[in-house]
Motif scaffolding. Structure first.
Motif, PDB file in Angstrom:
ATOM      1  N   ILE A 124       0.850  -1.192   0.000  1.00 15.39           N
ATOM      2  CA  ILE A 124       0.000   0.000   0.000  1.00 15.39           C
ATOM      3  C   ILE A 124       0.882   1.237   0.000  1.00 15.39           C
ATOM      4  O   ILE A 124       1.803   1.375   0.823  1.00 15.39           O
ATOM      5  N   GLY A 125       0.572   2.155  -0.917  1.00 15.18           N
ATOM      6  CA  GLY A 125       1.385   3.356  -1.047  1.00 15.18           C
ATOM      7  C   GLY A 125       0.897   4.501  -0.183  1.00 15.18           C
ATOM      8  O   GLY A 125       1.628   5.035   0.644  1.00 15.18           O
ATOM      9  N   LEU A 142     -11.529   8.233  -4.498  1.00 14.24           N
ATOM     10  CA  LEU A 142     -10.304   7.473  -4.276  1.00 14.24           C
ATOM     11  C   LEU A 142     -10.116   7.214  -2.788  1.00 14.24           C
ATOM     12  O   LEU A 142     -10.156   8.141  -1.974  1.00 14.24           O
ATOM     13  N   LEU A 143      -9.895   5.928  -2.454  1.00 12.35           N
ATOM     14  CA  LEU A 143      -9.692   5.549  -1.060  1.00 12.35           C
ATOM     15  C   LEU A 143      -8.218   5.400  -0.724  1.00 12.35           C
ATOM     16  O   LEU A 143      -7.716   6.009   0.219  1.00 12.35           O
ATOM     17  N   PHE A 144      -7.522   4.590  -1.472  1.00  9.03           N
ATOM     18  CA  PHE A 144      -6.090   4.398  -1.267  1.00  9.03           C
ATOM     19  C   PHE A 144      -5.492   3.838  -2.543  1.00  9.03           C
ATOM     20  O   PHE A 144      -6.217   3.364  -3.437  1.00  9.03           O
ATOM     21  N   THR A 145      -4.183   3.892  -2.644  1.00  8.68           N
ATOM     22  CA  THR A 145      -3.477   3.387  -3.816  1.00  8.68           C
ATOM     23  C   THR A 145      -2.332   2.482  -3.375  1.00  8.68           C
ATOM     24  O   THR A 145      -1.818   2.594  -2.258  1.00  8.68           O
ATOM     25  N   PHE A 146      -1.944   1.590  -4.270  1.00  6.65           N
ATOM     26  CA  PHE A 146      -0.788   0.734  -4.043  1.00  6.65           C
ATOM     27  C   PHE A 146       0.463   1.425  -4.578  1.00  6.65           C
ATOM     28  O   PHE A 146       0.399   2.395  -5.352  1.00  6.65           O
ATOM     29  N   ASP A 147       1.601   0.938  -4.167  1.00  7.63           N
ATOM     30  CA  ASP A 147       2.861   1.422  -4.718  1.00  7.63           C
ATOM     31  C   ASP A 147       2.915   1.034  -6.194  1.00  7.63           C
ATOM     32  O   ASP A 147       2.960  -0.154  -6.538  1.00  7.63           O
ATOM     33  N   GLU A 148       2.899   2.055  -7.137  1.00  4.48           N
ATOM     34  CA  GLU A 148       2.767   1.808  -8.566  1.00  4.48           C
ATOM     35  C   GLU A 148       4.102   1.675  -9.277  1.00  4.48           C
ATOM     36  O   GLU A 148       4.135   1.452 -10.494  1.00  4.48           O
ATOM     37  N   ALA A 149       5.204   1.815  -8.579  1.00  4.38           N
ATOM     38  CA  ALA A 149       6.507   1.785  -9.251  1.00  4.38           C
ATOM     39  C   ALA A 149       6.748   0.436  -9.914  1.00  4.38           C
ATOM     40  O   ALA A 149       7.084   0.362 -11.114  1.00  4.38           O
ATOM     41  N   ASP A 156      -4.099  -3.367 -16.541  1.00  7.22           N
ATOM     42  CA  ASP A 156      -5.234  -3.516 -15.612  1.00  7.22           C
ATOM     43  C   ASP A 156      -4.760  -3.504 -14.159  1.00  7.22           C
ATOM     44  O   ASP A 156      -5.426  -2.929 -13.297  1.00  7.22           O
ATOM     45  N   GLN A 157      -3.612  -4.117 -13.907  1.00  4.55           N
ATOM     46  CA  GLN A 157      -3.058  -4.088 -12.558  1.00  4.55           C
ATOM     47  C   GLN A 157      -2.761  -2.659 -12.124  1.00  4.55           C
ATOM     48  O   GLN A 157      -2.998  -2.283 -10.984  1.00  4.55           O
ATOM     49  N   THR A 158      -2.224  -1.867 -13.055  1.00  2.00           N
ATOM     50  CA  THR A 158      -1.942  -0.462 -12.739  1.00  2.00           C
ATOM     51  C   THR A 158      -3.237   0.287 -12.424  1.00  2.00           C
ATOM     52  O   THR A 158      -3.297   1.119 -11.507  1.00  2.00           O
ATOM     53  N   ARG A 159      -4.298  -0.043 -13.193  1.00  2.00           N
ATOM     54  CA  ARG A 159      -5.583   0.616 -12.925  1.00  2.00           C
ATOM     55  C   ARG A 159      -6.158   0.188 -11.579  1.00  2.00           C
ATOM     56  O   ARG A 159      -6.688   1.010 -10.837  1.00  2.00           O
ATOM     57  N   ARG A 160      -6.046  -1.111 -11.273  1.00  2.00           N
ATOM     58  CA  ARG A 160      -6.596  -1.615 -10.003  1.00  2.00           C
ATOM     59  C   ARG A 160      -5.791  -1.156  -8.800  1.00  2.00           C
ATOM     60  O   ARG A 160      -6.250  -1.301  -7.661  1.00  2.00           O
ATOM     61  N   ALA A 161      -4.622  -0.635  -9.007  1.00  2.00           N
ATOM     62  CA  ALA A 161      -3.829  -0.129  -7.885  1.00  2.00           C
ATOM     63  C   ALA A 161      -4.462   1.111  -7.264  1.00  2.00           C
ATOM     64  O   ALA A 161      -4.081   1.521  -6.161  1.00  2.00           O
ATOM     65  N   ARG A 162      -5.409   1.694  -7.920  1.00  2.00           N
ATOM     66  CA  ARG A 162      -6.150   2.843  -7.386  1.00  2.00           C
ATOM     67  C   ARG A 162      -7.538   2.333  -6.994  1.00  2.00           C
ATOM     68  O   ARG A 162      -8.375   2.031  -7.844  1.00  2.00           O
ATOM     69  N   VAL A 163      -7.796   2.224  -5.681  1.00  2.00           N
ATOM     70  CA  VAL A 163      -9.039   1.650  -5.159  1.00  2.00           C
ATOM     71  C   VAL A 163     -10.031   2.779  -4.924  1.00  2.00           C
ATOM     72  O   VAL A 163      -9.738   3.752  -4.203  1.00  2.00           O
ATOM     73  N   LEU A 164     -11.224   2.637  -5.503  1.00  2.00           N
ATOM     74  CA  LEU A 164     -12.279   3.647  -5.405  1.00  2.00           C
ATOM     75  C   LEU A 164     -13.420   3.136  -4.534  1.00  2.00           C
ATOM     76  O   LEU A 164     -13.636   1.928  -4.402  1.00  2.00           O
ATOM     77  N   ALA A 165     -14.188   4.055  -3.987  1.00  2.00           N
ATOM     78  CA  ALA A 165     -15.330   3.700  -3.132  1.00  2.00           C
ATOM     79  C   ALA A 165     -16.466   3.180  -3.992  1.00  2.00           C
ATOM     80  O   ALA A 165     -16.908   3.877  -4.920  1.00  2.00           O
ATOM     81  N   TRP A 173      -1.000   1.248   7.756  1.00  2.00           N
ATOM     82  CA  TRP A 173      -1.135   0.481   6.513  1.00  2.00           C
ATOM     83  C   TRP A 173      -0.099   0.876   5.467  1.00  2.00           C
ATOM     84  O   TRP A 173       0.278   0.057   4.618  1.00  2.00           O
ATOM     85  N   ILE A 174       0.350   2.107   5.485  1.00  2.00           N
ATOM     86  CA  ILE A 174       1.274   2.588   4.449  1.00  2.00           C
ATOM     87  C   ILE A 174       2.585   1.798   4.512  1.00  2.00           C
ATOM     88  O   ILE A 174       3.205   1.670   5.568  1.00  2.00           O
ATOM     89  N   GLY A 175       2.972   1.239   3.385  1.00  2.00           N
ATOM     90  CA  GLY A 175       4.190   0.433   3.309  1.00  2.00           C
ATOM     91  C   GLY A 175       4.005  -1.009   3.717  1.00  2.00           C
ATOM     92  O   GLY A 175       4.980  -1.772   3.713  1.00  2.00           O
ATOM     93  N   LYS A 176       2.775  -1.411   4.034  1.00  2.00           N
ATOM     94  CA  LYS A 176       2.514  -2.782   4.459  1.00  2.00           C
ATOM     95  C   LYS A 176       2.163  -3.638   3.258  1.00  2.00           C
ATOM     96  O   LYS A 176       1.346  -3.253   2.424  1.00  2.00           O
ATOM     97  N   ALA A 177       2.773  -4.812   3.163  1.00  2.00           N
ATOM     98  CA  ALA A 177       2.468  -5.740   2.075  1.00  2.00           C
ATOM     99  C   ALA A 177       1.185  -6.494   2.398  1.00  2.00           C
ATOM    100  O   ALA A 177       1.010  -7.008   3.505  1.00  2.00           O
TER     101      ALA A 177
END
Length: 453
Positions: A231-232, A247-254, A310-319, A333-337
């Motif tokens: 989680i980013g 937008l709720l949260f995003t994953f690390d997209e790098a 699609d994975q890049t798109r799903r990295a942005r979680v919406l309500a 949560w930030i930085g947690k796998a």
């Protein structure tokens, strides 16, 4: 007999003995009065205090009667014979007894006896006082001694029933104490007391148990991790109101971006190779044979590139819907796998609140459909939230404290502004049972679990 008492009128002597009987500390002192101090009312040589249930209680001039002595056996037989034949003061001689005690009378007692019975038939405290003298008993002495026996017996009953564990205390409570057994049952205090207690124990009451509980969202939208990753950042805070699509949260997209770029390059290379083979196929039959293989490779690379996009798109979680965001501290949560499907947060619709309780296995009473439930919050002890049970889980699950309990969900009877997460105690009401069962249910269960009976 001392001089003062010997010169006093008979009534004064009776009153003095009665006063001493009332002031006696225990039944042992009363027994001593009966066999020794009765001499103040009339002269005699020997006295015996006897009870139908206990036998010889006291002998005049003897500290402790010997139950196995021949004299004690004779007295026991004589008193039993007198107890069956006499219900009032009676003069006794050897001729009034059965053959065996009559033959031994002259060996142990003077000629003239007087039997003073007390108590009634069927009473274990029934007995009598046997006095033996060398001279016949006068009518005045008999009347005086009979009155003294009644006074003494009344004092005995009072002392014997003083201890609550004494059997006579409970016989008196039930209205069957000596002197009361002849009264009709409806005139006995003990009978009425027993009837009232019995009817009270049969009163139907609602069986209930207590369980820990809290306010939880009724039907929240659970937000889970859509992919494996780290989680980013979070875009919402706890208890924040969110809108659909926010937008709720995003994953690390790098790493996702890198994999997507690599997949794009691989797709471009595969397409270029396919076009080159397609041009050469016009003049080279060997290149024409490779077109099908290169076409499949292009399709594989295209699907791989689409997957990473699609994975890049799903990295942005919406309500998925509007409501209140329920989550712990976002910084945790930030930085947690996280793994796919792991719960991150919930979105609850305002006002959609339920009660969740955990019913211990030992308190799992039968709960009918829509059974009553009441939540008493620890933060608001004066207020109660009534509800109706929606369901009880079929299987017990392990709680954080290591115990097993059944999950119970209850729907509130009316909307509440109380926030989700407040804890308290839930009272769950079952069917109606007798009050006696309500009182003894837990003790009986404990006894069965401990002793296995």
């Amino acid at each position: 007999m001392n001089d003062a008492m010997s010169n006093a009128p008979p009534l004064a002597r009776l009153l003095e003995l009665s006063r001493r009987a009332r002031l006696a500390d225990d039944v042992e002192e009363l027994a001593f009065l009966a066999v020794n101090d009765t001499h103040d009312l009339a002269p005699y040589r020997q006295a015996v205090l006897w009870f139908a249930g206990a036998g010889i209680k006291a002998l005049s001039g003897v500290v402790e009667p010997e139950a196995n002595a021949p004299y004690a056996h004779f007295i026991e037989g004589a008193c039993r014979a007198l107890d069956q034949d006499a219900r009032k003061a009676t003069t006794v001689t050897a001729a009034d007894l059965p053959e065996k005690p009559a033959a031994e009378w002259s060996e142990w007692l003077p000629t003239h006896g007087l039997w003073l019975p007390f108590g009634t038939a069927g009473d274990a405290a029934r007995g009598g006082l046997l006095l033996a003298a060398d001279r016949p008993w006068s009518e005045d002495n008999i009347l005086l001694l009979e009155e003294w026996a009644a006074v003494w017996h009344h004092a005995w009953l009072a002392r014997a029933a003083a201890a609550p564990w004494h059997w006579l205390h409970w016989r008196r409570m039930l209205g069957a104490a000596p002197g009361l057994i002849h009264r009709p049952w409806w005139k006995r205090r003990g009978a009425w007391f027993t009837a009232v207690v019995g009817l009270t124990l049969l009163l139907p009451v609602r069986i209930s148990v207590l369980a820990p509980g809290e306010l939880v969202p009724g039907r929240p939208a659970v937000i889970r991790a859509p992919l494996d990753g780290v989680i980013g950042q979070f875009s919402v805070q706890p208890n924040q109101t969110v809108k659909p699509g926010q937008l709720l949260f995003t994953f690390d997209e790098a790493s996702a971006d890198t994999r997507s770029a690599v997949a794009g390059q691989a797709l471009a290379a595969a397409e270029a190779e396919y076009r080159q083979a397609e041009q050469m196929a016009l003049s080279d039959s060997r290149s024409k044979a490779q077109l099908a293989q290169l076409s499949a490779k292009v399709g594989e690379k295209r699907a791989e590139a689409a997957f990473y996009v699609d994975q890049t798109r799903r990295a942005r979680v919406l309500a998925p819907e509007g409501g209140v965001a329920l989550l712990d501290d976002p910084s945790e949560w930030i930085g947690k796998a996280v793994q796919t499907g792991e719960r991150i947060m919930r979105i609850a619709v305002p006002g959609d609140v339920e009660i969740e309780a955990w019913l211990p296995i030992g308190d799992a009473i039968p709960l009918a459909g829509r059974a009553d439930a009441t939540l008493y919050l620890a933060s608001r002890p004066l207020d109660a939230l009534p509800a109706k049970v929606r369901y009880v889980a079929h299987d017990a699950v392990v709680r954080p404290d290591g115990t097993y309990a059944y999950r119970v969900r209850a729907t509130l009877d009316a909307p509440t502004s109380t926030r989700v997460g407040l804890k308290g105690t839930v009272k769950l009401a079952g069917e109606r049972v007798p009050l006696a069962y309500w009182i003894l249910r837990r003790p009986l269960a404990t006894i069965r679990q401990t002793l296995g009976i």
